[in-house]
Scaffold this motif. Structure first.
Motif, short mmCIF file in Angstrom:
data_model
loop_
_atom_site.label_atom_id
_atom_site.label_comp_id
_atom_site.label_asym_id
_atom_site.label_seq_id
_atom_site.Cartn_x
_atom_site.Cartn_y
_atom_site.Cartn_z
N ALA A 39 2.78 9.73 2.92
CA ALA A 39 3.10 8.66 1.97
C ALA A 39 3.74 9.25 0.71
CB ALA A 39 1.85 7.87 1.62
N PRO A 40 4.61 8.47 0.02
CA PRO A 40 5.48 9.06 -0.99
C PRO A 40 4.88 9.33 -2.36
CG PRO A 40 5.98 6.72 -0.72
CD PRO A 40 4.98 7.07 0.34
N SER A 41 3.81 8.62 -2.77
CA SER A 41 3.41 8.71 -4.18
C SER A 41 1.90 8.72 -4.35
CB SER A 41 4.00 7.53 -4.98
OG SER A 41 3.48 7.50 -6.29
N SER A 42 1.36 9.85 -4.78
CA SER A 42 -0.07 9.92 -5.07
C SER A 42 -0.43 9.03 -6.25
CB SER A 42 -0.51 11.36 -5.33
OG SER A 42 0.22 11.94 -6.40
N HIS A 43 0.45 8.95 -7.25
CA HIS A 43 0.16 8.11 -8.41
C HIS A 43 0.01 6.64 -8.01
CE1 HIS A 43 1.76 11.03 -11.74
NE2 HIS A 43 0.73 11.50 -11.08
N ALA A 44 0.97 6.15 -7.22
CA ALA A 44 0.92 4.74 -6.83
C ALA A 44 -0.33 4.45 -6.01
CB ALA A 44 2.18 4.37 -6.05
N ARG A 45 -0.66 5.34 -5.09
CA ARG A 45 -1.81 5.07 -4.23
C ARG A 45 -3.12 5.18 -4.99
NH1 ARG A 45 -3.87 1.75 -1.02
NH2 ARG A 45 -5.34 2.61 0.52
N VAL A 46 -3.24 6.15 -5.89
CA VAL A 46 -4.45 6.25 -6.69
C VAL A 46 -4.64 4.98 -7.52
CG1 VAL A 46 -5.46 7.41 -8.69
CG2 VAL A 46 -4.63 8.76 -6.76
N ASP A 47 -3.56 4.48 -8.10
CA ASP A 47 -3.67 3.25 -8.88
C ASP A 47 -4.18 2.10 -8.01
OD1 ASP A 47 -2.73 4.61 -11.09
OD2 ASP A 47 -0.69 3.82 -10.96
N GLU A 48 -3.68 2.02 -6.77
CA GLU A 48 -4.14 0.96 -5.85
C GLU A 48 -5.61 1.12 -5.52
OE1 GLU A 48 0.14 0.37 -3.50
OE2 GLU A 48 -1.54 1.43 -2.53
N LEU A 49 -6.04 2.35 -5.27
CA LEU A 49 -7.44 2.58 -4.92
C LEU A 49 -8.38 2.26 -6.08
CD1 LEU A 49 -6.98 5.91 -2.93
CD2 LEU A 49 -7.78 3.73 -1.97
N LEU A 50 -8.00 2.67 -7.28
CA LEU A 50 -8.83 2.36 -8.44
C LEU A 50 -8.91 0.84 -8.66
CD1 LEU A 50 -7.66 5.17 -10.89
CD2 LEU A 50 -9.96 4.91 -9.93
N ALA A 51 -7.78 0.16 -8.53
CA ALA A 51 -7.77 -1.30 -8.69
C ALA A 51 -8.62 -1.97 -7.61
CB ALA A 51 -6.34 -1.83 -8.65
N HIS A 52 -8.53 -1.46 -6.41
CA HIS A 52 -9.32 -2.00 -5.29
C HIS A 52 -10.81 -1.94 -5.60
CE1 HIS A 52 -10.88 -2.54 -1.21
NE2 HIS A 52 -11.58 -1.44 -1.40
N HIS A 53 -11.29 -0.79 -6.07
CA HIS A 53 -12.72 -0.67 -6.33
C HIS A 53 -13.15 -1.45 -7.56
CE1 HIS A 53 -14.11 1.85 -3.08
NE2 HIS A 53 -13.00 2.55 -3.19
N GLU A 54 -12.27 -1.61 -8.54
CA GLU A 54 -12.61 -2.48 -9.67
C GLU A 54 -12.77 -3.92 -9.21
OE1 GLU A 54 -13.56 -1.68 -12.56
OE2 GLU A 54 -12.90 0.40 -12.76
N ARG A 55 -11.90 -4.37 -8.30
CA ARG A 55 -12.07 -5.72 -7.74
C ARG A 55 -13.37 -5.83 -6.98
NH1 ARG A 55 -6.56 -4.91 -6.49
NH2 ARG A 55 -7.09 -4.43 -4.30
N ARG A 56 -13.69 -4.79 -6.22
CA ARG A 56 -14.93 -4.81 -5.43
C ARG A 56 -16.15 -4.85 -6.34
NH1 ARG A 56 -14.87 -6.48 -0.23
NH2 ARG A 56 -16.47 -5.45 1.04
#
Length: 363
Positions: A271-288
């Motif tokens: 996958a192309p971007s660690s920054h983009a994916r980390v942001d998604e993962l952090l947002a995912h767990h905040e929603r959870r």
């Protein structure tokens, strides 16, 4: 012990349908796929596992090969590793070292078997030692080590079913759980031929998880820490640790502080971007976390109670439709979220006969 198929999945292309750019095929397709100059990706099979495969990465050097992760020590995976290496002009005799991201069987066990057989070094995070200590003294255990965690999560019936499943299993082969030759401690640099890798301690999925970043080439050997299509299981650790989700999110923030790197994950496509994916993962767990807080209601409730109100998998599967193993994983992961809510002052916790109970502050 792999990322939890029952754990909530993030939006986007599913792991089951993901094509990897290095191969142009499904990410599990057999082969030694070149992901960068001097680096190959070899997917190895995970029978009876929803993830289907683990990516083992081969780093070519003038002195031989360093592998990041080793695969699961089963004959079909070893045969495929040998075949894929042979197809690109190598053999097991060219292996010089394993850098293992964490102690789970699909990452560690074939590395330690081949390490012993070939007399080469296997490196693993030092904070994985308690898990190996437990495995190497398994005859001293009086019960499944996850029973206490499940009971504390309010999932006593699930714990009893896990015990019955254990009774039907063959005793583990302890030869695949040998201690590594090198313990990785703290963030530091590792020379691999002409390359320099930053070994970065990223606890969360397991206490001793490491990722390996090659800044010069813009690559992140991410293990299970940053996965492109799923989140790794959190809370499925023996022995139990305090605040696994807090550690995981802090580790994500640490990786976010590195340059933006191409993700070379253990499961799923490059996958192309660690920054983009980390942001998604952090947002995912905040929603959870928010979803879990809302389900506290008037309380007090157990993690098992809260887990039953959440959707699971990318299809938002109701908890009741999960198999018993996945229900246990879901209860432990929900407990990890509730414990972080307590640490943040968004929930309270009290001990009860049926497990820990949580409530909204002031309720």
């Amino acid at each position: 012990m792999t990322p939890d198929p029952a754990a909530p999945r993030d939006p986007g292309v599913s792991t089951a349908h993901a094509v990897s750019p290095d191969s142009g095929e499904h990410w599990t397709a057999e082969g030694a796929w070149r992901v960068a100059d001097g680096i190959l990706r070899i997917p190895l099979p995970l029978p009876m596992d929803g993830l289907r495969a683990i990516n083992v990465y081969v780093i070519e050097t003038d002195d031989g090969l360093t592998l990041v992760d080793g695969g699961w020590a089963i004959p079909v995976a070893r045969e495929l590793l040998e075949r894929c290496l042979r197809d690109v002009g190598y053999g097991l005799g060219d292996l010089r070292r394993f850098l293992v991201t964490h102690v789970h069987r699909d990452h560690f066990t074939m590395a330690t078997v081949l390490g012993q057989e070939l007399g080469i070094d296997v490196a693993l995070g030092a904070d994985e030692k308690p898990a190996l200590d437990l495995l190497n003294n398994i005859e001293d255990l009086t019960e499944n080590p996850f029973v206490e965690v499940l009971v504390s999560a309010g999932a006593r019936e699930v714990a009893e079913q896990w015990v019955r499943m254990d009774d039907d299993r063959e005793p583990p082969d302890m030869s695949i759980w040998a201690y590594p030759g090198t313990w990785l401690e703290g963030d530091h640099e590792i020379a691999v031929g002409h390359r320099t890798l930053d070994a970065v301690h990223t606890p969360g999925h397991t206490p001793g998880h490491f990722v390996f970043a090659e800044r010069a080439a813009g690559l992140l050997f991410a293990g299970d820490h940053v996965l492109p299509t799923i989140t790794p299981s959190i809370g499925f650790t023996m022995p139990e640790v305090d605040q696994p989700l807090g550690h995981f999110m802090a580790s994500l923030t640490k990786v976010r502080g590195l340059p933006d790197l191409t993700i070379l994950p253990a499961h799923g496509p490059v996958a192309p971007s660690s920054h983009a994916r980390v942001d998604e993962l952090l947002a995912h767990h905040e929603r959870r976390l928010d979803d879990s807080a809302r389900l506290l209601g008037a309380g007090p409730v157990t993690a098992y109670d809260v887990a039953q109100g959440l959707g699971w998998t990318r299809h938002e599967t109701p908890f009741a439709k999960l198999d018993v193993f996945s229900q246990g994983m879901a209860a432990m992961e929900t407990k990890a979220h509730l414990e972080l809510l307590v640490a943040r002052g968004r929930a309270t916790r009290e001990a009860a006969p049926d497990g820990l109970r949580y409530a909204a502050p002031g309720s």
